[in-house]
Scaffold this motif. Structure first.
Motif, PDB file in Angstrom:
ATOM      1  N   THR A 103      -3.801  -5.199  12.275  1.00  0.00           N
ATOM      2  CA  THR A 103      -3.379  -3.803  12.106  1.00  0.00           C
ATOM      3  C   THR A 103      -3.677  -3.297  10.702  1.00  0.00           C
ATOM      4  OG1 THR A 103      -1.613  -4.057  13.744  1.00  0.00           O
ATOM      5  CG2 THR A 103      -1.388  -2.260  12.160  1.00  0.00           C
ATOM      6  N   MET A 104      -3.340  -4.083   9.700  1.00  0.00           N
ATOM      7  CA  MET A 104      -3.531  -3.640   8.321  1.00  0.00           C
ATOM      8  C   MET A 104      -5.010  -3.556   7.942  1.00  0.00           C
ATOM      9  SD  MET A 104      -0.627  -2.835   7.323  1.00  0.00           S
ATOM     10  CE  MET A 104       1.133  -3.140   7.532  1.00  0.00           C
ATOM     11  N   GLY A 105      -5.839  -4.452   8.471  1.00  0.00           N
ATOM     12  CA  GLY A 105      -7.266  -4.358   8.202  1.00  0.00           C
ATOM     13  C   GLY A 105      -7.848  -3.061   8.730  1.00  0.00           C
ATOM     14  N   SER A 106      -7.461  -2.687   9.955  1.00  0.00           N
ATOM     15  CA  SER A 106      -7.935  -1.431  10.536  1.00  0.00           C
ATOM     16  C   SER A 106      -7.359  -0.226   9.796  1.00  0.00           C
ATOM     17  CB  SER A 106      -7.538  -1.376  12.012  1.00  0.00           C
ATOM     18  OG  SER A 106      -7.949  -0.170  12.616  1.00  0.00           O
ATOM     19  N   LEU A 107      -6.088  -0.313   9.404  1.00  0.00           N
ATOM     20  CA  LEU A 107      -5.456   0.792   8.680  1.00  0.00           C
ATOM     21  C   LEU A 107      -6.127   1.020   7.326  1.00  0.00           C
ATOM     22  CD1 LEU A 107      -3.118   2.840   8.749  1.00  0.00           C
ATOM     23  CD2 LEU A 107      -1.686   1.110   7.639  1.00  0.00           C
ATOM     24  N   GLY A 108      -6.479  -0.066   6.633  1.00  0.00           N
ATOM     25  CA  GLY A 108      -7.149   0.068   5.347  1.00  0.00           C
ATOM     26  C   GLY A 108      -8.498   0.760   5.467  1.00  0.00           C
ATOM     27  N   ASP A 109      -9.244   0.462   6.527  1.00  0.00           N
ATOM     28  CA  ASP A 109     -10.524   1.135   6.744  1.00  0.00           C
ATOM     29  C   ASP A 109     -10.328   2.634   6.949  1.00  0.00           C
ATOM     30  OD1 ASP A 109     -11.959  -1.208   6.543  1.00  0.00           O
ATOM     31  OD2 ASP A 109     -12.015  -1.573   8.704  1.00  0.00           O
ATOM     32  N   ARG A 110      -9.172   3.018   7.481  1.00  0.00           N
ATOM     33  CA  ARG A 110      -8.923   4.428   7.795  1.00  0.00           C
ATOM     34  C   ARG A 110      -8.376   5.219   6.605  1.00  0.00           C
ATOM     35  NH1 ARG A 110      -8.940   2.044  12.713  1.00  0.00           N
ATOM     36  NH2 ARG A 110      -9.351   3.381  14.529  1.00  0.00           N
ATOM     37  N   ILE A 111      -7.348   4.672   5.948  1.00  0.00           N
ATOM     38  CA  ILE A 111      -6.711   5.450   4.874  1.00  0.00           C
ATOM     39  C   ILE A 111      -7.284   5.120   3.501  1.00  0.00           C
ATOM     40  CG2 ILE A 111      -4.571   5.527   6.200  1.00  0.00           C
ATOM     41  CD1 ILE A 111      -3.366   3.564   4.154  1.00  0.00           C
ATOM     42  N   GLY A 112      -8.056   4.049   3.392  1.00  0.00           N
ATOM     43  CA  GLY A 112      -8.609   3.638   2.115  1.00  0.00           C
ATOM     44  C   GLY A 112      -8.072   2.274   1.716  1.00  0.00           C
ATOM     45  N   ARG A 113      -8.980   1.354   1.397  1.00  0.00           N
ATOM     46  CA  ARG A 113      -8.560  -0.013   1.081  1.00  0.00           C
ATOM     47  C   ARG A 113      -7.807  -0.085  -0.236  1.00  0.00           C
ATOM     48  NH1 ARG A 113     -14.586  -1.480   2.672  1.00  0.00           N
ATOM     49  NH2 ARG A 113     -14.378  -0.794   4.831  1.00  0.00           N
ATOM     50  N   ARG A 114      -8.223   0.713  -1.221  1.00  0.00           N
ATOM     51  CA  ARG A 114      -7.499   0.700  -2.491  1.00  0.00           C
ATOM     52  C   ARG A 114      -6.097   1.263  -2.308  1.00  0.00           C
ATOM     53  NH1 ARG A 114      -9.576   4.234  -7.548  1.00  0.00           N
ATOM     54  NH2 ARG A 114      -8.711   5.900  -6.255  1.00  0.00           N
ATOM     55  N   LYS A 115      -5.963   2.331  -1.522  1.00  0.00           N
ATOM     56  CA  LYS A 115      -4.654   2.927  -1.284  1.00  0.00           C
ATOM     57  C   LYS A 115      -3.732   1.925  -0.590  1.00  0.00           C
ATOM     58  CE  LYS A 115      -4.578   7.184  -0.001  1.00  0.00           C
ATOM     59  NZ  LYS A 115      -4.724   8.413   0.817  1.00  0.00           N
ATOM     60  N   LEU A 116      -4.250   1.241   0.423  1.00  0.00           N
ATOM     61  CA  LEU A 116      -3.433   0.254   1.123  1.00  0.00           C
ATOM     62  C   LEU A 116      -3.068  -0.901   0.201  1.00  0.00           C
ATOM     63  CD1 LEU A 116      -2.240  -0.497   3.916  1.00  0.00           C
ATOM     64  CD2 LEU A 116      -4.309  -1.835   4.319  1.00  0.00           C
ATOM     65  N   LEU A 117      -3.997  -1.287  -0.658  1.00  0.00           N
ATOM     66  CA  LEU A 117      -3.728  -2.351  -1.629  1.00  0.00           C
ATOM     67  C   LEU A 117      -2.580  -1.969  -2.552  1.00  0.00           C
ATOM     68  CD1 LEU A 117      -4.702  -5.081  -2.916  1.00  0.00           C
ATOM     69  CD2 LEU A 117      -6.150  -3.698  -4.410  1.00  0.00           C
ATOM     70  N   LEU A 118      -2.567  -0.734  -2.999  1.00  0.00           N
ATOM     71  CA  LEU A 118      -1.500  -0.272  -3.886  1.00  0.00           C
ATOM     72  C   LEU A 118      -0.159  -0.222  -3.162  1.00  0.00           C
ATOM     73  CD1 LEU A 118      -3.429   2.540  -5.800  1.00  0.00           C
ATOM     74  CD2 LEU A 118      -2.743   0.310  -6.681  1.00  0.00           C
ATOM     75  N   PHE A 119      -0.172   0.270  -1.914  1.00  0.00           N
ATOM     76  CA  PHE A 119       1.065   0.264  -1.126  1.00  0.00           C
ATOM     77  C   PHE A 119       1.579  -1.164  -0.952  1.00  0.00           C
ATOM     78  CE2 PHE A 119      -0.223   4.413   1.160  1.00  0.00           C
ATOM     79  CZ  PHE A 119       0.485   5.167   0.219  1.00  0.00           C
ATOM     80  N   GLY A 120       0.659  -2.069  -0.632  1.00  0.00           N
ATOM     81  CA  GLY A 120       1.049  -3.459  -0.430  1.00  0.00           C
ATOM     82  C   GLY A 120       1.581  -4.103  -1.699  1.00  0.00           C
ATOM     83  N   ALA A 121       0.953  -3.790  -2.838  1.00  0.00           N
ATOM     84  CA  ALA A 121       1.423  -4.351  -4.106  1.00  0.00           C
ATOM     85  C   ALA A 121       2.831  -3.874  -4.424  1.00  0.00           C
ATOM     86  CB  ALA A 121       0.458  -3.963  -5.228  1.00  0.00           C
ATOM     87  N   ALA A 122       3.090  -2.584  -4.187  1.00  0.00           N
ATOM     88  CA  ALA A 122       4.430  -2.053  -4.436  1.00  0.00           C
ATOM     89  C   ALA A 122       5.453  -2.723  -3.520  1.00  0.00           C
ATOM     90  CB  ALA A 122       4.436  -0.537  -4.221  1.00  0.00           C
ATOM     91  N   ALA A 123       5.119  -2.856  -2.233  1.00  0.00           N
ATOM     92  CA  ALA A 123       6.035  -3.501  -1.290  1.00  0.00           C
ATOM     93  C   ALA A 123       6.262  -4.961  -1.656  1.00  0.00           C
ATOM     94  CB  ALA A 123       5.475  -3.399   0.130  1.00  0.00           C
ATOM     95  N   PHE A 124       5.203  -5.650  -2.080  1.00  0.00           N
ATOM     96  CA  PHE A 124       5.301  -7.056  -2.447  1.00  0.00           C
ATOM     97  C   PHE A 124       6.199  -7.224  -3.670  1.00  0.00           C
ATOM     98  CE2 PHE A 124       3.677 -11.325  -3.351  1.00  0.00           C
ATOM     99  CZ  PHE A 124       3.472 -11.817  -2.065  1.00  0.00           C
ATOM    100  N   GLY A 125       6.045  -6.326  -4.643  1.00  0.00           N
ATOM    101  CA  GLY A 125       6.870  -6.399  -5.848  1.00  0.00           C
ATOM    102  C   GLY A 125       8.335  -6.143  -5.562  1.00  0.00           C
ATOM    103  N   VAL A 126       8.622  -5.105  -4.765  1.00  0.00           N
ATOM    104  CA  VAL A 126      10.013  -4.782  -4.424  1.00  0.00           C
ATOM    105  C   VAL A 126      10.638  -5.914  -3.626  1.00  0.00           C
ATOM    106  CG1 VAL A 126      11.465  -3.229  -3.058  1.00  0.00           C
ATOM    107  CG2 VAL A 126       9.669  -2.288  -4.522  1.00  0.00           C
ATOM    108  N   ALA A 127       9.888  -6.439  -2.650  1.00  0.00           N
ATOM    109  CA  ALA A 127      10.414  -7.531  -1.826  1.00  0.00           C
ATOM    110  C   ALA A 127      10.668  -8.779  -2.655  1.00  0.00           C
ATOM    111  CB  ALA A 127       9.432  -7.836  -0.692  1.00  0.00           C
ATOM    112  N   SER A 128       9.847  -9.019  -3.667  1.00  0.00           N
ATOM    113  CA  SER A 128      10.049 -10.185  -4.529  1.00  0.00           C
ATOM    114  C   SER A 128      11.360 -10.083  -5.290  1.00  0.00           C
ATOM    115  CB  SER A 128       8.878 -10.321  -5.511  1.00  0.00           C
ATOM    116  OG  SER A 128       7.660 -10.554  -4.834  1.00  0.00           O
TER     117      SER A 128
END
Length: 541
Positions: free
Chosen positions: A96-121
């Motif tokens: 799901t995330m691979g397909s979503l990144g192709d659609r909304i932008g891989r850098r944008k998804l990377l930034l969202f993921g980094a923020a979520a990863f940091g908060v979850a940590s």
């Protein structure tokens, strides 16, 4: 043959300043593609941060569980979920995330993921109960599922030159393998001096650095015409992946149970429905372009899955061997397990260099043969064979990383630029399946031999697992259990050797004629469409 007129490649690139340019596919000869410079390699170094942390978080709890149990008092079921929910969320959402990144932008998804990863940590580090820690680990898995395909997809679009991209993918593969070993060692060192939550807080500075540097260094890439997002396929993909991975992992841990068979069967049924939907819908999570004849993308996925089977299958035995057969402490075993990584770090760049001169089929086949030799070394090990086991692990790792680096580069190169995120997610999902299958199949063989060798008079727990046998006070029973485990390992690794030899033959046949970067080797007479070569250039803004 295509003419020299540039055609739209189906991807857009946004500069860090916000300007947008389109990427084009050219039929230019090899060597004419733009080479990456200092900025791209610096950006690549930044992208290695999330990769290391995601792979480290697979093993980071190995040492922390006793401290977590003492403070949070989880039930047995909650403790299992604390350990496993991260891997399950990661595996279930990769597609799901691979397909979503192709659609909304891989850098944008990377930034969202980094923020979520940091908060979850942070929330995991300061969890006040088992439920809070499980939820935080699940969020970490969701963040990890966005980070992994985004980083590999961005590598595909940042490195246009075949040689440089092969080098980058080789480093990427080595970093991923090394991160798992590093995670257990790092957690052990930190727990010597800090509380258990510190193993999660180590993620935070890296995520902050990623959030700051990514917009500056990493360009944006996305599919400008991705079609409608197939929402129904999201739960179908999760339903296909999660039951199979769960069933296989539990089968490896606990042995045969009908409930695990039902889980795998349900996953396979939903997987069939998911594949059928992808083949019949005009806009699906997985593009049919990836599997067009001549791309050999399916072959790369299959071989990568077999490589993961071998990697995790051997790890199932070597980790137990160091701790339960040789009697090492967890920390000492983790430190020894890092030693084979030194050889693994050399394997990927060496394989990439050789593959530029030799038909890739033979290099991949050689990687499988090398890994088979490592399995053979494990099969020759006794109950006091530290050097033999470490040598076997190093040889296996070198062979498998060789395979993974080359087939990953081939898969990404053959994929359209606009679908690189989806391609990366399929590679990583295949690795999850292969790893779970390796532990289940080879682990079951070893367990069956172990239980057959143990005397009927032994306590039930000791006949079930080596750990229970060596934990008892009976030294004679412990010696018998160690010998039985090694006997089971010998049978399982002989089976693994045969699988890898068969994989070598399969690779030589499936990939024959594939030269550097997945393109036809000279003199083979095989032709690949220009778009499959991934040659992209960016016109001046």
């Amino acid at each position: 043959m295509p003419n020299s007129t540039s055609t739209t490649a189906g991807a857009t690139a946004s500069t860090s300043a916000g300007a947008t340019v389109s990427t084009t596919a050219e039929s230019s000869p090899p060597g004419a593609s733009r080479r990456a410079g200092r900025k791209e390699w610096t950006a690549f170094t930044v992208l290695l941060l999330p990769l290391l942390l995601v792979s480290m978080d697979v093993s980071v709890l190995y040492f922390a569980l006793p401290s977590i149990s003492a403070e949070l008092h989880p039930t047995a079921t909650q403790q299992l979920w604390i350990t496993d929910v991260y891997a399950f969320a990661l595996a279930g959402l990769l597609i799901t995330m691979g397909s979503l990144g192709d659609r909304i932008g891989r850098r944008k998804l990377l930034l969202f993921g980094a923020a979520a990863f940091g908060v979850a940590s942070v929330t995991a580090a300061y969890a006040t109960g088992a439920e809070m820690l499980i939820a935080s680990r699940a969020l970490l898995g969701i963040g990890g599922a966005t980070l992994m395909p985004s980083t590999m997809g961005l590598v595909r679009t940042m490195f246009h030159d075949d040689k440089q991209r092969a080098q980058a993918v080789g480093i990427w593969s080595g970093a991923m393998a090394g991160g798992i070993a590093l995670g257990s060692v790092l957690s052990g060192v930190m727990l010597e001096h800090l509380w258990w939550g510190s193993v999660f807080l180590v993620n935070v500075p890296a995520m902050v650095l990623l959030l700051v540097l990514t917009p500056i260094l990493v360009p944006e890439f996305k599919d400008p015409a991705p079609g409608r997002f197939d929402v129904v396929s999201v739960p179908l993909s999760m339903g296909a992946v999660l039951p199979v991975v769960y069933g296989l992992k539990e089968f490896a841990a606990d042995g045969f149970a009908w409930s695990y068979v039902v889980c795998v069967a349900v996953g396979l049924v939903l997987g069939t429905v998911f594949v059928r939907r992808q083949r019949t819908r005009g806009s699906a999570l997985i593009s049919r372009e990836l599997f067009r004849p001549g791309r050999r993308f399916g072959a790369a996925i299959s071989l990568n899955t077999i490589a993961a089977f071998a990697m995790m299958g051997s790890a199932y035995f070597t980790t137990q061997y160091l701790q339960s057969v040789l009697g090492m402490s967890t920390m000492r075993a983790a430190l020894w397990s890092v030693a084979p990584s030194l050889a693994v770090g050399i394997a990927a760049p060496t394989a990439s260099a050789v593959a530029r001169k030799v038909d890739r089929a033979y290099v991949v086949a050689a990687g499988f043969v090398v890994a088979a030799a490592g399995y053979a070394l494990l099969a020759l090990s006794g109950t006091d064979s530290l050097v033999m086991v470490l040598a076997g692990a190093a040889v296996i790792g070198s062979g498998i990383v060789t395979v993974m680096a080359l087939v990953s580069d081939m898969a990404l190169t053959s994929a359209p630029v606009a679908k690189a995120g989806s391609a990366a997610s399929l590679l990583e999902t295949g690795q999850e399946f292969g790893g779970a299958l390796g532990m289940a199949v080879l682990g079951s063989v070893g367990t069956a031999v172990y239980r057959a060798d143990m005397p009927a008079s032994a306590p039930a727990a000791a006949r079930q697992t080596l750990g229970a046998a060596v934990a008892g006070a009976d030294q004679g029973l412990s010696a018998l259990a160690r010998a039985a485990f090694v006997h089971g390992m010998q049978y399982a690794t002989l089976g693994g050797t045969l699988v890898l030899v068969a994989a070598a033959v399969l690779a030589a046949g499936m990939l024959r004629g594939v030269g550097a970067a997945g393109t036809p080797a000279q003199g083979t007479g095989v032709q690949v469409p220009e778009a499959a070569r991934g040659r992209v250039t960016e016109p001046a803004v």
